[in-house]
Design an enzyme around this catalytic site. Sequence first.
Site, short mmCIF file in Angstrom:
data_model
loop_
_atom_site.label_atom_id
_atom_site.label_comp_id
_atom_site.label_asym_id
_atom_site.label_seq_id
_atom_site.Cartn_x
_atom_site.Cartn_y
_atom_site.Cartn_z
N SER A 138 79.18 85.86 24.76
CA SER A 138 79.39 85.10 26.12
C SER A 138 78.11 84.96 26.80
CB SER A 138 80.42 85.92 26.86
OG SER A 138 80.54 85.22 28.46
N LYS A 155 81.40 76.84 40.25
CA LYS A 155 81.62 78.33 40.44
C LYS A 155 80.57 79.11 39.55
CE LYS A 155 85.10 79.89 37.86
NZ LYS A 155 84.59 80.85 36.72
N ASP A 182 84.63 75.78 27.92
CA ASP A 182 85.56 75.56 29.19
C ASP A 182 86.42 74.27 29.02
OD1 ASP A 182 85.57 78.15 29.95
OD2 ASP A 182 84.12 77.72 31.42
N GLY A 241 86.00 87.16 35.92
CA GLY A 241 85.14 87.82 34.66
C GLY A 241 83.55 87.34 35.05
#
Length: 409
Positions: free
Chosen positions: A145, A23, A292, A70
């Site tokens: 992030s 992704k 993650d 997101g």
Amino acid sequence: MKLHLSAPSNQLLRNNIQITGSKSESNRSLLLQALYPNISIDNLSNSDDAEVMQKGLKIGNGVVDIHHAGTAMRFLTGFFASQEGKQVTLTGSKRMTERPVKVLVEALRHLGAEISYGKNEGYPPILIKGKKLEKSQVSLPANISSQYISSLLLIAPSLENGLELELVGKITSVPYIKMTLALLSQIGVENSFEGNTIKVSPKAKVGPVNLVVESDWSSASYYYSIVALSEVGSEICLSAYKDNSLQGDSVLQELYTEFGVETRFEGNTLVLRKVGAPKGQTVQFDLGNAPDIAQTIAVTCFGLGMGCHLTGLHTLKIKETDRLEALHTELSKLGADISVTDKDLTLGLSGTMKAEVAIDTYNDHRMAMAFAPLAMKIPLYVNDAEVVSKSYPDFWKDLEKLTFLVDEV
């Protein structure tokens, strides 16, 4: 959709699983393709997030609803801000309107972007009027992030003077930044990352060039967990992967040796094999570069009766849910001795596990998939199991290929 999961009758597992493209790589590649149409992409992710990204990039004016995605929110903010003549309202799910974008918006405004907030200061929805961004220098806090950083880097070569980005403080999620820069290199964009300064040169035209997306290492993590919880001799083959991966989650190869899982490559096939018992009773991992996989590792440890101390998890609080609190709640329901702060997780040694517990998923695909491997040890329920479509729509079907019993309730 509520599912009941229970273990395969034979816990000596043998099977091959095909996993679609990452992704993270897919969404970066799609944005670059939108900037440079001569780019073609193979092995694109079939996830909801990649589909949302594709649809969003095609909209010129109006509302762009990215739902829970997101990555799409951050990447499309940079994209639309740099596109002269486009005017959009970028919004998403209720949870998305609670996830901050202020740091990125401020950086883009510094470069000359015209962005305003539709409701609450610092949060979506945001109103963007695309224009030519003429400035070429900006700074960002280094511990945010990496998606904020990558959003700027991806549009950088399309800016007239490129971009010089200064990261202030200690940098986290470095592999994701390097993934973005590696993709820029693949399409012929000059860039450098020295100390806390990243420079990206401008490039008017690209291509033709073909980007091949590697399969998703985050998705592979659930099979690492399954193999760790299976009998010695179990072997699962995953494709298609690269030995020199751009993805930070490829650190799984190293980390899961602690749980008795060996990794080897046969061409583009990743072979996971259970070769022995865990090396110790407690593990300590700094997951600042691969947050993650924290949920997967915590659940693996619990399933093995091990303890763990996981650090570097400060970004998990602003994901699809507050993942640290969600892990605390769900593992506690199963009987775990667990504590969390705003940036780490500690799991004590555990004895028994409570069976037939219903795991809540909080609109978070990783909660569903991280807990599923526990069915190797105890039958359990997964609420709102369809949430896996965000990144891995075929997950439950692939578990059935491994002969897990997956029944809709």
